[in-house]
Structures are given as C-alpha cells and as structure tokens.
Write an enzyme that holds these catalytic residues in place. Structure first.
Site, short mmCIF file in Angstrom:
data_model
loop_
_atom_site.label_atom_id
_atom_site.label_comp_id
_atom_site.label_asym_id
_atom_site.label_seq_id
_atom_site.Cartn_x
_atom_site.Cartn_y
_atom_site.Cartn_z
N ARG A 223 -3.48 0.78 9.52
CA ARG A 223 -2.86 -0.43 10.06
C ARG A 223 -3.60 -0.82 11.34
O ARG A 223 -4.12 0.05 12.06
CB ARG A 223 -1.39 -0.17 10.41
N HIS A 271 -7.62 -7.13 5.07
CA HIS A 271 -6.51 -6.30 4.55
C HIS A 271 -6.46 -6.36 3.02
O HIS A 271 -5.44 -6.72 2.43
CB HIS A 271 -5.17 -6.76 5.16
#
Ligand code: NDP
Ligand code: OXD
Length: 308
Positions: A223, A271
C-alpha cells in the site's frame, strides 16, 4: 438471505451474470438498490458507504472484495460482524507475475537502460547472475510466500519477513522486529507485500533504507501508506536506494507534478499489480456463505486486533 454488492459497475454486471448460473436461488442486490434492508445478510464491498451498517440490522458477514482490508474503517464496523477478505488463486497469480516482472526488471538493469534509450546511448552493463542478488520479501502471507517461492526458482537468494515465524523450503525466514535489521542487511531488492496496519504504516522510511545494502532497490506492491515518499526521494538522491518500482502510492493517483512521476530511477504503475477475478472471487464468496450457514470456519477471516 440477500447478498448485497457495493462495488464498481463492471463487477456488478459480472456477478449478476455469474450468480444466475452458480447460485440462482441466492437473492442478489447491487447497492444502492438494496431492497428490504432487513433481508440483507451478506455485504460484499471494497469501501462500504458511510451509514450503510446502520441501515442493515440483520447483516451477518462483511466480505472485502480485495485481499486487503485497510480501506475499511474497522472501528466503525459493528463488533459482532465477521470480516473476510478475498482469497482466490487469480489474485496470487497476478501478484506473482507483477513481482517477478519488477524484480527481473531491476535485476536486469531495465531502469538504466530506459534512461540510456532516452539518450540514444548504447551502454551495455555487466550481467549479474541471479545467484549474486539477494531478494527480501516483507510479508510471508498469501501473496508474499508465493512470490518468494517463484523468485527462488530464478536462483535469487530469497528471504522473507513476517510477524510470526514461518518455515518455507528454500527461503530464509526472519520474524518480528528483532530480526528485521538482519533481514534488511541482506536484501539487495526489497519487496513490500505487507498489509497496511498501525504497525506497518511508514515502515519503508529513512531508518529502514539506511539498514539496506548501499544501492538496494525497492518494489512496493503493498500500500502507498507503507512508504515515506519523501524519504525515498532522499534515499534515491543519495544513492542509498538505486531504483524503485511503485504500484501503490499515497494518495492514488499520485498528484500531477509529484517528483516521483519523473524521477529517472522510479517506475510507477497505477495499482494494477493484482485484482481479484470475478468468477473465482464469486466462487470464494459462495463457499464462504456456505461455510457461514454451516457454522464452519470462514476462509480469509481477519483478526481485527491485528488489523489484517
Ligand atoms: P496476508 O494477510 O496473507 O499476509 C500478510 C503478511 O504480512 C503475513 O506474513 C504477516 O505475518 C505479515 N505481517 C503483517 N504485519 C506484520 C508486522 N507488523 N510485522 C511483520 N510481518 C507482518 O496478506 P496478503 O499476502 O494476502 O496481502 C498482503 C497485502 O498486499 C494486502 O494487505 C494488500 O495491502 C496488498 N495487495 C496489493 C495489491 C495490489 O494490486 N498492489 C493486490 C492485493 C493485495 P504473519 O504471517 O506472521 O501473520
Ligand atoms: C487488494 C487490492 O487488496 O486490489 O485486493 O489492492
């Protein structure tokens, strides 16, 4: 016994089509069309909208449609509600591909070759065998372990770090904060596949970079919150870190003009390292609903105290 999905339109269409075949008797709704709120027993969501839990008095299970649960505000979710995350083989396969691609790109000097191509410069570098490169994987869970095992097949010296002790054939394993320095000291390429929790936020920062071998390289597919982006820029400028592949950042998308965008030693992807696949994730959901009804252990049940 309705299953309610709160996700994007594409997933909604796919689940509608697939459920008609796989579980035609399961009442299914797509938020915001929730029907009778008292009928909703299962909620599958990435980010549940504010106030939804108060609207659903009989909710029995919350399913994250992704592998992570850091996007959920755990403190706002009723305490009695079990939370499961997505466990399905496609998520693992895509992450193994992404991490392998990134490690091979860094190992085979793709970053300097991209820069050389921009200058129309023909600059061959010495090929370093995989056996001379040590890879460290932060997180030895569903994703980290699979990536570590694949990388070991190339001949890299692979190690993994986790909270509890793991034994994985062919992988050197390190556990807990006490063993982190020794793990970092032998990580020429460091991959982050940790969940984002209070303990792991900002871990990829100045202190950690200083413990890596000079010129180490980073892959962050966990993340954005794991990485102190300013500290990375400083470490890149000093040469302590030679290059980075970032699939995640904070915020997403990275603001235009951010210095990481144009940094010559940084490769950025939006992502996309992995994403749960519709059919397999629906199979996983159906299996967990069956288990829930049968009182059997749920797959991917998270521990709220640990945050993952
Ligand atoms: P798991 O829960 O299966 O594994 C997490 C691993 O991290 C475990 O080995 C755990 O240790 C370790 N860990 C957690 N906290 C600590 C800590 N404080 N210190 C040391 N080790 C710790 O997660 P997954 O492998 O399924 O996924 C990892 C993350 O990958 C997700 O949470 C998500 O953020 C990210 N992800 C990113 C995607 C992308 O497209 N970029 C896609 C999917 C996931 P232990 O084994 O001892 O519990
Ligand atoms: C996930 C993600 O956690 O997409 O599944 O990042």
């Amino acid at each position: 016994m309705t299953l309610l999905l709160k996700s994007d339109a594409e997933r909604g269409e796919e689940w509608t089509r697939l459920l008609a075949k796989k579980a035609p008797k399961l009442p299914f709704r797509i938020w915001p069309d929730i029907g009778d709120p008292a009928e909703v027993r299962y909620l599958a969501a990435w980010i549940p909208p504010d106030g939804l839990f108060e609207q659903l008095p009989n909710l029995e299970l919350l399913i994250s449609v992704g592998a992570g649960v850091d996007q959920l505000k755990l403190a706002d979710i009723p305490k009695h509600l079990p939370i499961v995350r997505m466990i399905e083989p496609g998520l693992v396969d895509s992450m193994v591909e992404y991490v392998t691609m990134s490690v091979l790109a860094l190992h085979r000097d793709l970053v300097p070759y991209i820069a050389a191509q921009r200058e129309q410069a023909w600059k061959p570098l010495r090929i370093r065998p995989a056996s001379e490169r040590r890879v460290g994987v932060l997180g030895l869970g569903m994703l980290g372990k699979a990536c570590a095992l694949k990388l070991a097949e190339f001949g890299f010296g692979v190690a993994g770090w986790s909270r509890s002790r793991h034994e994985v054939a062919g992988i050197a394993t390190f556990a807990g904060d006490d063993e982190l320095p020794a793990f970092l000291a032998r990580s020429d390429i460091l991959i982050c596949l940790l969940p984002l929790t209070d303990e792991t936020r900002g871990l990829l920062g100045a202190e950690l970079f200083a413990r890596l071998p000079q010129g180490a390289m980073i892959v962050n597919a966990g993340r954005g919150g794991h990485l102190d982006q300013g500290a990375l820029l400083t470490a890149l400028d000093s040469g302590q870190v030679a290059a980075a592949v970032l699939d995640v950042c904070e915020p997403e998308p990275l603001p235009s003009g951010h210095p990481l965008w144009n940094h010559p030693a940084v490769l950025i992807t939006p992502h996309i390292a992995s994403r749960s696949r519709s059919e397999a994730s629906l199979d996983a959901v159906i299996e967990n609903l069956r288990r829930h009804r049968a009182g059997e252990p749920l797959i991917g049940l998270i521990n709220r105290d640990r945050g993952y």
